[in-house]
Design a protein around this motif. Sequence first.
Motif, short mmCIF file in Angstrom:
data_model
loop_
_atom_site.label_atom_id
_atom_site.label_comp_id
_atom_site.label_asym_id
_atom_site.label_seq_id
_atom_site.Cartn_x
_atom_site.Cartn_y
_atom_site.Cartn_z
N SER A 16 1.00 -1.25 -0.04
CA SER A 16 0.15 -0.04 -0.39
C SER A 16 1.09 1.23 0.37
O SER A 16 0.38 2.12 -0.32
N HIS A 31 4.18 2.57 -5.51
CA HIS A 31 3.24 3.41 -6.19
C HIS A 31 1.86 2.58 -6.80
O HIS A 31 2.07 1.63 -6.57
N LYS A 32 0.88 3.08 -6.51
CA LYS A 32 -0.85 3.15 -6.26
C LYS A 32 -0.96 2.04 -8.20
O LYS A 32 -1.76 0.86 -8.08
N ASP A 33 -0.15 2.55 -9.35
CA ASP A 33 -0.52 2.11 -10.32
C ASP A 33 0.70 0.88 -10.85
O ASP A 33 0.69 0.79 -12.19
N GLN A 53 -5.93 -6.75 -2.84
CA GLN A 53 -5.87 -5.20 -4.48
C GLN A 53 -5.95 -6.02 -5.76
O GLN A 53 -5.43 -7.19 -5.89
N ASN A 65 7.49 7.49 -3.40
CA ASN A 65 7.37 6.98 -4.61
C ASN A 65 7.99 7.84 -5.85
O ASN A 65 8.04 7.58 -7.21
#
Length: 306
Positions: free
Chosen positions: A21, A24-26, A48, A101
């Motif tokens: 978490s 990087h979210k992507d 996720q 990030n």
Amino acid sequence: MNIAYCFSAYIDPKHLRNLISTLHKDAEFFVHIDLKRDISEFVAEIHQSNVHFITDRYDIFWGEFSQCQYQLALIHSCLGLEKKFDYIFMLSGLDYPLWSNKRITKFLEENNGKQFIQAICLDGKEKSATHLYEMYRPFYDFPIKYRWLRTKLRIAGKRILNFFHAKRKKLYFYVKDKKWSVYKGAEWFAITPDLAKYILDTYETNPEIYEYFKSSFAPPETLFHTIAFNSHFADKCIFTRSKGTILAEITPLHFIDYSAGILVMQEKDFDRLIESGKMFCRKMRTGISDNLKYRIDKYREEQDML
């Protein structure tokens, strides 16, 4: 910048969830769970859609070829996804990022095409630095059902060979009549998909590579490195000239304290972690490293505001 993060995990599902978490979210995340562990403990923590628990799972023995098998399986999964990546990271499930990030992305963009895999050449070094890598570790692929019996046979075989000063592994071997020197580095690195595919293809089409490394000491520290540094990618990798084989000197992205096995980091370690300039640290544990994690998170937030 499209990033794939690969993890090996066997304990602390909560920390793995926090680690994922934080990054990087992507990104896409590929996770190998040691076959000895109940994978449902990890799946229950992480929900996720960009987290992929790979189905090829291995019973991991430290310092043996099973560690290479999970690395190769993770690379397979990365390259099999339709999404195209710029970099593939090989990490531990007990790592934690020291850089934000934003800083990681900026660094990769500025160094696009470089391979963050570092090594020394073992071939030609003094025996005092290479003796472990010259020892055979027999019975790796011996078909024995019971883990305890296989372990006893492996240890006994190694001791017998060592006692009688039996045949030692050379620190080079031949692939299609070409001499390959053996290289050593940390099993944690970041490489481009082009190099990852080259390593995978080269390994799968040259059985002599498996024959050499299956009986080697700590092959996750040598297999990927040996293929990379005996290839046309070598000039993009990080070659280090050193008399010894100290892992701390050839770990490009991580701060790791090997003074007590591998030290679990606590809040008192914060300053030296930041001063190291490394991208990641290892290792962190829930309940031991919580205060440290809080301080690192605040530091990473401050980086993003610069």
